[in-house]
Structure formats: C-alpha cells, structure tokens
Design an enzyme around this catalytic site. Structure first.
Site, PDB file in Angstrom:
ATOM      1  N   TYR A 120       0.824  -1.216   0.000  1.00 41.51           N
ATOM      2  CA  TYR A 120       0.000   0.000   0.000  1.00 41.51           C
ATOM      3  C   TYR A 120       0.849   1.252   0.000  1.00 41.51           C
ATOM      4  O   TYR A 120       0.510   2.249  -0.628  1.00 41.51           O
ATOM      5  CB  TYR A 120      -0.967  -0.007   1.186  1.00 41.51           C
ATOM      6  CG  TYR A 120      -2.014  -1.060   1.014  1.00 41.51           C
ATOM      7  CD1 TYR A 120      -2.831  -1.038  -0.116  1.00 41.51           C
ATOM      8  CD2 TYR A 120      -2.162  -2.100   1.916  1.00 41.51           C
ATOM      9  CE1 TYR A 120      -3.765  -2.018  -0.327  1.00 41.51           C
ATOM     10  CE2 TYR A 120      -3.097  -3.085   1.708  1.00 41.51           C
ATOM     11  CZ  TYR A 120      -3.904  -3.046   0.588  1.00 41.51           C
ATOM     12  OH  TYR A 120      -4.814  -4.013   0.383  1.00 41.51           O
ATOM     13  N   GLU A 121       1.969   1.171   0.704  1.00 37.16           N
ATOM     14  CA  GLU A 121       2.867   2.323   0.733  1.00 37.16           C
ATOM     15  C   GLU A 121       3.251   2.683  -0.708  1.00 37.16           C
ATOM     16  O   GLU A 121       3.246   3.852  -1.099  1.00 37.16           O
ATOM     17  CB  GLU A 121       4.100   1.962   1.560  1.00 37.16           C
ATOM     18  CG  GLU A 121       4.825   3.152   2.122  1.00 37.16           C
ATOM     19  CD  GLU A 121       6.031   2.741   2.958  1.00 37.16           C
ATOM     20  OE1 GLU A 121       6.177   1.535   3.269  1.00 37.16           O
ATOM     21  OE2 GLU A 121       6.830   3.630   3.282  1.00 37.16           O
ATOM     22  N   GLY A 122       3.566   1.658  -1.480  1.00 32.96           N
ATOM     23  CA  GLY A 122       3.948   1.886  -2.877  1.00 32.96           C
ATOM     24  C   GLY A 122       2.787   2.344  -3.745  1.00 32.96           C
ATOM     25  O   GLY A 122       2.924   3.301  -4.517  1.00 32.96           O
TER      26      GLY A 122
END
Ligand SMILES: Nc1nc2c(ncn2[C@@H]2O[C@H](COP(=O)(O)OP(=O)(O)O)[C@@H](O)[C@H]2O)c(=O)[nH]1
Ligand SMILES: [Ca+2]
Length: 448
Positions: free
Chosen positions: A153-155
């Site tokens: 999700y960070e990406g």
C-alpha cells in the site's frame, strides 16, 4: 480533494468521517488527523475539509503539519515514551480543531518500515500505547486505525499521489510515471507496466490490480524491507540485526580516522573507517554490492519508463548540490555515481559534513544500477522533497455506492496552495482480483 479510488468500489456503511448529511446539518467543515509514523520521524497532518454543498465532494481546505524525530521505532523498549512523542503532536490538533468537532474527528496512525523491522511484540507494544493515548483523547478512534501499513500500500498510494500531482490520473492520454521512494528503513518501486511480458514475468505478489475513475490498473509495486537508506547503512556495516553494542563496525565507505556512534531503532552502534589504502569509491562500491547483488527484482521495462525519485534520493541530491532544493531537477543515474566517486575519493582528505555521505551516495548508485537495473544514462525526475508514505488519509466514501464523482480535470500543481493530495476511497471489492484496501488505508503525499 479527489476520490481516486472509484466510488463504486468504495464499499462499507461505516464511515470514518461524518456522513454527508450529518456534516451538513452540523456544519460544512470537518477535520481529520493523520499520523505518518516513519522510521526516522513521526509526522502529523491535520486536515480541514470543507463541503460547500451536498452535490459537491468535500475539498481539502487546509493542512497543518508538524513532525518530531526520532521515529517511534527508536523507543523500542520504552513504548510509553514513544507514545509521549505522539501526544505532543496530538496536543497540536487540540489547539487547532474546535472542541465542538473533536468527537467527530477521526485520528489515524500508520507506521511504516521502522515498526515492520521490530519484533512483532515490540511493535505491537508501541502501537498499543498509541492506541491508548488516542482513546483517552477526545477524538474519534476508528477500529484498526493504529497499525502498520504494508509496503504494497505504501507503494500504491505513493504512485497514486505522484500521478495525481503530475496530472496523469485525469489525462485522456494517460502517461503515468513510476515512483522510487527511498525511506529510512524500506524502499519502494512502483510503476504501471505497459508490456504484457512485465506482468507475466513478475511474481503475483508484486502486481496490484485496482480501479479508480473507471479505469483499471495493474501496478507493479515492490517494497524492500531493510533497503531504506539507514537500514542499508547497517547492512553495509554488517550490523543489521546486530545487538552487540560494544562491537566496532567498520567500512571502507567511511573516513579512515572516524570513530563514532550512531543510534538507530533504539540500538547504539559504534562505527568507524578502515585503513586509508582500502578507503574510497571502489572498495566502498564492492562492499555495498554485497548487500544488493541479486536481492532485487529487475523488471526490464523500467529502463524505458519515467520515474520520480524522492525522499532520500532527493535529500542526498540536494545535500550535494546536484539539484536545487526548490526546483528539483533531472538526474542521471551516472550523476549519482560521479558524485559518489568524488565524495568517496575525498574521504581521506576532508572529514567534514556527514561521515555517511560517501556510503549513502554509493548505496543509491548501486541500488539504482545493480539493484533495480537502471542504465547509467537513465534519467530520474528528482523533483520534490516529497514525503510519501502513509501521509494520505482515507475516509470512507462519502458517496453511495455507484454514485460516483466526476473525474474533473484538475491540475493540482498549478496554482494550488495545497501541497497534499487527499486520496479518498474505500476497500476495493467486487471485481475479480481487485485488492482490498483495508480500513484506514489512506494516502496523502505532501510535497514540500
Ligand atoms: N512522509 C514524510 N517523509 C519525510 C518527512 N520528513 C522527512 N521525510 C523524508 O522521509 C525519508 C525518511 O523516510 P521515513 O519515512 O522516515 O522512513 P520509512 O519508514 O522507511 O519510510 C527522508 O528522505 C526524509 O527526508 C515527512 O514529514 N513526511
Ligand atoms: Ca516514508
């Protein structure tokens, strides 16, 4: 400002922010508090949303930002003290948000790689302290909103944000850009593959299908834990995971005469240089290669795509005068190498500035070339002091399933006073293979 995750996939009756009708009855202003608990610091974003009429989506009216160092993971054995650093920031939110709105203002904290690297129990203890602190506060604490965000999700969220900021999400002739985020403890590479072969060659784990604005996307996104700049320093020194505080860790990337201590993730490391003969770019590069070689995926397609690089790519490029801090700029991979070479070769003469500069630049060079497989002449857009990570904030769809928000053309960089992008959405459900966005997963990337 924009619901990038298509509302028809924004499911769920519970809403994190007051529903449209409630918010209109009480007031057309509402707030949200988002903490980005990064490995090197904790940051608060206090958002003010305004909704002019029930027919319009709420827009981001204001954002207040503050940060503290070190990050939560530095308090690995003092979780209460860690939570105290969050308290300081939360007090700011109390001063900013009118008390009438406290109980309807959700507060969320998402931690990234610093906490991912800790033993689970210790990370949990830190999160529990924060959770408790939030629950004692007058704000609304939705379930599961104090947690670790995963690297995928960070990406994805950083990709969404940068492409929003560059106007690509709205463009008819969409030419999305890839992102390279180099944090303290982990690093992400994310792009939209155009070649079928990229999707075929990649492990399914790194392909994220989702929909937004009635478009389908299948992103390639890969997060590497332990490959952030600061974690890499430890890996290069051979100290990653090491608990021996009396040991001296040495590297040819450091000034030969150096003897110093460095605290990261709550542990004190003694480190220093080597003999002059073995100090310098070549030996440093060889050392760095050991931690990178064959550890990273190399999708061939990235060599022909545009990438925006930020966080420590940006910081180090600015530190060494490669780009202007305000304007940013384009850097070739080999520019990083040339700069690394220069700084490392001068290690024996000068001992000023950061002792890690040679190591950091060499790591960045090796990561780009040998890690991801970029060419020497690959151009990177190192544009912003972009703060990616968890800083984006999701509130569950204010819009009923299927209602939709028109994807109005919007150029957030031109004339926008706001440096953050609100990416609003809900979990993705319905279409086959669509990844679910968990509760409280929100992305807002500030660009400074
Ligand atoms: N998201 C975000 N990043 C910041 C902020 N301040 C500094 N950074 C950058 O974030 C990088 C450190 O990454 P960090 O988020 O602490 O570590 P991570 O947990 O591995 O992502 C450095 O390049 C910092 O310049 C901020 O306020 N927000
Ligand atoms: Ca980050």
């Amino acid at each position: 400002e924009v619901d990038v995750f298509s509302p028809q996939y924004g499911i769920g009756n519970e809403e994190l922010l007051p529903s449209r009708s409630t918010s209109l009855n009480i007031s057309n202003i509402f707030y949200g508090i988002m903490f980005d608990a990064g490995s090197t610091g904790t940051r608060i974003h206090i958002y003010t949303f305004m909704q002019k009429s029930s027919a319009e989506p709420p827009h981001l009216d204001n954002e207040i930002f503050e940060s503290v160092k070190p990050g939560l993971s530095a308090y690995v054995d003092q979780p209460e003290q860690g939570a105290e650093t969050v308290r300081g920031l939360l007090d700011m939110a109390k001063q900013t948000i009118p008390s009438t709105h406290w109980s309807s203002t959700p507060v969320v904290l998402k931690a990234t790689a610093g906490l991912r690297l800790l033993p689970e129990q210790k990370a949990q203890a830190l999160l529990s302290e924060v959770q408790e602190l939030f629950e004692e506060s007058p704000f609304l604490v939705p379930d599961e909103c104090v947690s670790i965000m995963n690297g995928t999700y960070e990406g994805i969220l950083a990709w969404v944000t940068i492409n929003f900021l560059t106007g690509q999400l709205y463009d008819q002739n969409q030419r999305t850009v890839g992102i390279l985020d180099l944090g303290g403890a982990s690093t992400q590479i994310t792009f939209l593959p155009q070649a079928e072969s990229t999707l075929k060659a990649a492990s399914e784990k790194y392909i994220s299908p989702f929909e937004m604005f009635n478009r389908s996307y299948k992103l390639y996104t890969h997060s590497y834990l332990g490959f952030g700049l600061k974690a890499a320093r430890l890996a290069i020194l051979g100290a990653l995971g090491g608990k021996d505080e009396s040991r001296m860790y040495r590297s040819s990337c450091l000034p030969p005469s150096l003897k110093a201590e460095w605290k990261f993730g709550g542990i004190n490391y003694k480190y220093g240089g080597m003999a002059e003969e073995v100090t310098g770019f070549q030996s440093c590069y060889a050392e760095v290669l050991k931690v990178i070689r064959e550890k990273l995926d190399q999708p061939a397609e990235i060599r022909s795509r545009t990438f925006y690089a930020f966080s420590y790519y940006y910081d180090r490029a600015v530190d060494t005068g490669m780009i202007d801090g305000d304007q940013g700029g384009i850097i070739l991979v080999k520019d990083f190498e040339m700069k690394a070479n220069k700084v490392c070769e001068a290690l024996t003469e000068t001992n000023t500035g950061s002792p890690f500069l040679c190591m950091d630049l060499t790591y960045i060079t090796a990561l780009l070339k040998e890690g991801f497989g970029f060419y020497d002449h690959t151009e990177l857009q190192v544009r912003w002091r972009a703060y990616s990570g968890t800083t984006v904030w999701l509130f569950r769809s204010h819009y009923k399933t299927g209602e939709g928000i028109p994807p109005t053309p919007f150029s957030p960089l031109a004339g926008s006073t706001h440096k953050s992008v609100l990416v609003r959405g809900g979990p993705h459900q319905g279409a086959e293979g669509i990844r679910e966005l968990p509760r409280c997963q929100a992305t807002l990337l500030s660009v400074g």
